[in-house]
Design a protein around this motif. Structure first.
Motif, PDB file in Angstrom:
ATOM      1  N   GLY A 231      37.679  47.936  36.313  1.00 57.90           N
ATOM      2  CA  GLY A 231      37.909  49.313  36.735  1.00 57.90           C
ATOM      3  C   GLY A 231      37.228  49.566  38.066  1.00 57.90           C
ATOM      4  O   GLY A 231      36.497  48.714  38.584  1.00 57.90           O
ATOM      5  N   GLY A 232      37.441  50.761  38.603  1.00 51.66           N
ATOM      6  CA  GLY A 232      36.887  51.072  39.919  1.00 51.66           C
ATOM      7  C   GLY A 232      35.426  51.505  39.895  1.00 51.66           C
ATOM      8  O   GLY A 232      34.813  51.685  40.951  1.00 51.66           O
TER       9      GLY A 232
ATOM     10  N   ALA B  56      32.910  49.250  41.642  1.00 49.35           N
ATOM     11  CA  ALA B  56      33.208  49.273  43.080  1.00 49.35           C
ATOM     12  C   ALA B  56      32.690  50.570  43.713  1.00 49.35           C
ATOM     13  O   ALA B  56      32.106  50.553  44.800  1.00 49.35           O
TER      14      ALA B  56
ATOM     15  N   LEU C  81      39.642  53.379  44.599  1.00 53.50           N
ATOM     16  CA  LEU C  81      39.224  51.989  44.452  1.00 53.50           C
ATOM     17  C   LEU C  81      40.363  51.150  43.901  1.00 53.50           C
ATOM     18  O   LEU C  81      40.946  51.494  42.869  1.00 53.50           O
ATOM     19  N   SER C  82      40.684  50.091  44.630  1.00 54.77           N
ATOM     20  CA  SER C  82      41.806  49.258  44.218  1.00 54.77           C
ATOM     21  C   SER C  82      41.609  47.845  44.749  1.00 54.77           C
ATOM     22  O   SER C  82      41.233  47.670  45.913  1.00 54.77           O
TER      23      SER C  82
ATOM     24  N   TYR D 192      38.619  39.999  44.153  1.00 57.11           N
ATOM     25  CA  TYR D 192      38.555  39.708  42.719  1.00 57.11           C
ATOM     26  C   TYR D 192      38.941  40.988  41.991  1.00 57.11           C
ATOM     27  O   TYR D 192      38.851  42.073  42.562  1.00 57.11           O
ATOM     28  N   VAL D 193      39.359  40.841  40.744  1.00 57.64           N
ATOM     29  CA  VAL D 193      39.791  42.027  40.009  1.00 57.64           C
ATOM     30  C   VAL D 193      38.737  42.402  38.974  1.00 57.64           C
ATOM     31  O   VAL D 193      38.342  41.594  38.141  1.00 57.64           O
ATOM     32  N   LEU D 194      38.272  43.650  39.060  1.00 57.86           N
ATOM     33  CA  LEU D 194      37.298  44.178  38.101  1.00 57.86           C
ATOM     34  C   LEU D 194      38.055  44.932  37.009  1.00 57.86           C
ATOM     35  O   LEU D 194      39.245  45.203  37.152  1.00 57.86           O
TER      36      LEU D 194
ATOM     37  N   VAL E 203      40.599  51.194  48.857  1.00 55.07           N
ATOM     38  CA  VAL E 203      39.538  50.290  49.299  1.00 55.07           C
ATOM     39  C   VAL E 203      39.194  49.304  48.186  1.00 55.07           C
ATOM     40  O   VAL E 203      39.089  49.667  47.011  1.00 55.07           O
ATOM     41  N   SER E 204      39.007  48.053  48.594  1.00 55.72           N
ATOM     42  CA  SER E 204      38.598  46.984  47.669  1.00 55.72           C
ATOM     43  C   SER E 204      37.211  46.512  48.073  1.00 55.72           C
ATOM     44  O   SER E 204      36.884  46.473  49.258  1.00 55.72           O
ATOM     45  N   ILE E 205      36.391  46.147  47.091  1.00 54.53           N
ATOM     46  CA  ILE E 205      35.067  45.621  47.464  1.00 54.53           C
ATOM     47  C   ILE E 205      35.079  44.100  47.526  1.00 54.53           C
ATOM     48  O   ILE E 205      34.055  43.492  47.826  1.00 54.53           O
ATOM     49  N   GLY E 206      36.213  43.481  47.277  1.00 56.92           N
ATOM     50  CA  GLY E 206      36.242  42.026  47.386  1.00 56.92           C
ATOM     51  C   GLY E 206      37.471  41.450  46.704  1.00 56.92           C
ATOM     52  O   GLY E 206      38.172  42.159  45.978  1.00 56.92           O
TER      53      GLY E 206
HETATM   54  N1  ADE Z   1      39.259  47.770  40.892  1.00 55.16           N
HETATM   55  C1  ADE Z   1      39.441  46.573  40.314  1.00 55.16           C
HETATM   56  N2  ADE Z   1      39.032  45.585  41.113  1.00 55.16           N
HETATM   57  C2  ADE Z   1      38.556  46.159  42.253  1.00 55.16           C
HETATM   58  C3  ADE Z   1      38.013  45.660  43.461  1.00 55.16           C
HETATM   59  N3  ADE Z   1      37.830  44.367  43.672  1.00 55.16           N
HETATM   60  N4  ADE Z   1      37.651  46.549  44.404  1.00 55.16           N
HETATM   61  C4  ADE Z   1      37.835  47.871  44.207  1.00 55.16           C
HETATM   62  N5  ADE Z   1      38.353  48.393  43.086  1.00 55.16           N
HETATM   63  C5  ADE Z   1      38.718  47.553  42.106  1.00 55.16           C
END
Ligand code: ADE
Length: 221
Positions: free
Chosen positions: A150-151, A154, A96-97, A146-148, A141-144
């Motif tokens: 952590g993974g 996601a 997750l990134s 924006y920055v969370l 893979v990113s879920i969108g």
């Molecule tokens: N880790 C931080 N932000 C994320 C995002 N948007 N999707 C997946 N992993 C993440």
């Protein structure tokens, strides 16, 4: 489908997975979750799983070795286990990134179809040593956009969406509804809702009993 989650915060998943559809699906054996904490395999005294980045910069980077150790354990151990109705295990590793490929329903569908096991690698801090992706062959893979922090969130979002595509997780009726309904506008009782002096009514067509007309309306709403 067996979801394997590598995370230093496995407890974050507890409440979401212990209720509703995902709980029922686990109880019925349609999906399974296993958790692996990198701290459990660290060699150092303080169970450190991160270190400063080479080349300098702010923040910490998660170290590769504990994650690789767990990944190897998962892929070796589960290969020996028997899984009902399937002879061969097919693993997919996802890291997750926020910079990865964007997750969408079509990705959920093909993951559910093509794999028996998905390994999610959840990062914290500034990121994960890049050699983890190189060695495991993980897809980022990113879920969108924006920055969370952590993974974990996601991974939970992706597991939920992939689980919906696995056989038996949704009832027959729910699956059909998912395919059929393009409308996001839904109504239930009461027919006339009063709020602050105004009346909000259900669109006439939905009360008409004319399913052809109702389907046409749903195409555009
Ligand atoms: N880790 C931080 N932000 C994320 C995002 N948007 N999707 C997946 N992993 C993440």
């Amino acid at each position: 489908m067996h979801f394997h989650i590598i995370s230093i915060f496995p407890k974050l998943f507890d409440s979401y997975l212990s209720d509703s559809i995902l709980k029922r699906a686990q109880d019925a054996g349609h999906i399974q979750f296993s958790f692996y904490d990198p701290r459990s395999v660290t060699q150092n005294k303080h169970k450190k799983v991160d270190d400063i980045p080479y080349g300098g910069g702010p923040g910490m980077v998660m170290m590769a070795e504990p994650i690789i150790t767990l990944w190897e354990e998962i892929t070796k151990k589960t290969l020996k286990e028997k899984i009902p109705f399937t002879k061969k295990r097919h693993f997919k590793t996802i890291l997750l990134s926020p910079g990865g490929n964007t997750f969408r329903t079509d990705m959920a569908k093909s993951l559910a179809q093509d794999y028996t096991d998905i390994i999610f690698i959840c990062g914290r801090y500034e990121g994960i040593d890049a050699r983890v992706a190189e060695i495991t062959g993980a897809e980022l893979v990113s879920i969108g956009n924006y920055v969370l922090t952590g993974g974990e969130l996601a991974a939970m979002v992706m597991s939920d969406s992939i689980a919906r595509q696995c056989n038996g997780v949704l009832g027959k009726r729910e699956s059909l509804e998912e395919e059929r309904i393009s409308s996001h506008e839904m109504y239930t009782r009461p027919e006339h809702l009063k709020h602050r002096g105004r009346v909000y009514s259900v669109p006439e067509v939905l009360l008409s009993g004319n399913h052809k007309k109702i389907d046409e309306w749903r195409e555009t709403h």
